[in-house]
Design an enzyme around this catalytic site. Sequence first.
Site: not given
Length: 749
Positions: A55, A102, A104, A322, A510, A547
């Site tokens: 990621h 983005e 998730h 995070e 994108d 992106g």
Amino acid sequence: MTLDTVKHAEQTSDTPQPWAELGLKQDEYDRIREILDRRPTGAELAMYSVMWSEHCSYKSSKVHLRQFGEKAPQTDALLVGIGENAGVVDVGQGYAVTFKIESHNHPSYVEPYQGAATGVGGIVRDILAMGARPVAVMDPLRFGAADHPDTKRVLPGVVAGVGGYGNCLGLPNIGGEVVFDACYQGNPLVNALCIGVMKHEDIHLAKASGAGNKVILYGARTGGDGIGGVSVLASETFDDSKPTKRPAVQVGDPFQEKLLIECTLEIFREDLVDGIQDLGGAGLSCATSELASAGSGGMRVELDTVPLRDATLSPEEILMSESQERMCAIVEPGKVERFLEICEKWDVIATVIGEVTDGDRLEIFWHGEQIVDVPPRTVAHEGPVYERPYARPDWQDALQADDANALPRPAGGDELRAAALALISSPNQASKAWVTDQYDRFVQGNTVLAQPEDSGMIRIDESTNLGVAVATDGNGRYAKLDPYTGAQLALAEAYRNVAASGATPLAVSDCLNFGSPEDPDVMWQFAEACRALADGCLELGTPVTGGNVSLYNQTGDTAIHPTPVVAVLGVIDDVTRRTPIAFAEEGQLLYLLGDTKEELGGSAWSQVAHGHLGGLPPAVDLGREKLLAEILVSASRDGMIDAAHDLSDGGLVQAVAESCLRGGFGARLVVPDELDPFVFLFSESAGRAVVAVPRSEELRFNDMCGARGLPAARIGVVDGDAIEVQGQFTLPLAELRSAYEATIPALLA
């Protein structure tokens, strides 16, 4: 337990370490040891593991993403390109707009509400970190089969998370998509986009320069939620055990983020930062290493000064956390006091945690003991690069040979009517008001177009009416049939949607959602999609500004359809000249622009009527797309059209139904002599739009299309309270509306 310091690591070279449990491969761990000339400390291992995850490092996709730079069209509009938190484009009058999309995905399956909410929060902070005020969000969403029990768990939670976080921030949600397909069962796609506005001189970058400058962490306290977070969840394939990974999902607080936004914007106004980075994926590991890597020196951080919600967190956990609503700023010593004053004013916790050094190392200390000593570029920018094997799948030829054009099709008016009603009321084509009504689309008062319009549009200057439009599109069914053509169709549709609203397409972001990169079939799909988008953006003159790549979207051996989601941003000089989709006045003449062919591969009709996926997707002609866009923008600007709607999923019958229901007026349609009624209604040929032309403008509009060589056929008129296809069937709007609006609420009841 003995603290694992750098000195201790040098003295205990053979100590076993949990590198595999942290997602690293043997050769990656060996490379870390080679870089450091010793074993890593636990804290260093934690940093490398999250920063070298799929990621964060793009290690499987970098070799293909390079095309976006190598083939980038030359344009003066691009102010900041790929490599920063978000791209920035010049939209005129001294304004710059930043936007990015983005994913998730995996967190939103594990914990739908928080996964989606923190996806919105993260993309908003990316935009904020560029120096811009966030002004709108969008949410392209994809779920499993509409009637699957787990969709009832995931969809309401995701929608509530997107709406809850965005609404609390006071950001209008102006567009997106909701798509259902069994391929997304267990792997929903939750993509989030944010748009921000600033003046050219307000652009900020993520870099740490100037020895002696202070490193300030501000925002929420660091907690145990999101340990590893999306950097871990998004870097492996799901199996049946993954929903137990709830602690890895971040927990969001939109009210804290709202304070953080206003605090940061005031800090920008007083020119108090030299560099800034939001804390998203990989948390402090990312922020410190990226800031140091992009700067001119090193960095020293006192990790024990980080404000915590949980005092039991280890140094490794603090570096991997995070936790949301956090930013990291580089501030000159003389400006620190004022920086902290502004943070206190907004009730935002701010702590000096370190400083920029004149060295070339990232050094992190814990209660005076050194636990990290690394070259920052090796963490942030020089991770592994894999040229994964890829090959065209063995099954691709058979899939394409299973031609959708050969499927049994309706014949006669009654069958066409039934097919139209079934299509328009199907989950993918039906009204998504159940979703979008949970979002505030008009907060701040500058939204001029929002769902279900072709694109969302925001006014960014109230005195001049300057505005921007954004559309997101992607059709995984097309991309499954042919990933190159499918990716270009996604680009073309988003480009066309922006132009249909009257805005000139300018730039692209994108979100590339694919299965496991360790599968050669998937990597071939990914490589083809990247090549297609790079080629397409070059031809259209719309650079990719940034992106996201989301891989490992599969359960076991079953991957999602390749789903490149493309966002196109356009600029419009005067938003009062925008073009809506609604047929809102009787007597308007309906024109079909473009060529209609027998193209049903991957179509909505083939899915609804036959549960079929096969054949070839519609052909792409980007030259025609550019011409169509120029006509739509010119006609909008010069008052030649009152409404426009692009043709895509569901074809003409879907577009006309949506425009009629939106405006409250019916339409009488005449099938052109050269077209079969079924093809006329259900074909998904690209490069087309239906427009409503005032009678007073018909001659001028026809002259413009004729002079430019764009096919334009008059196919009907806005009239009455039904859709009438002459000689075939009549479908009253009341019946149509009932079917169109009932589907999604019934599924989720």
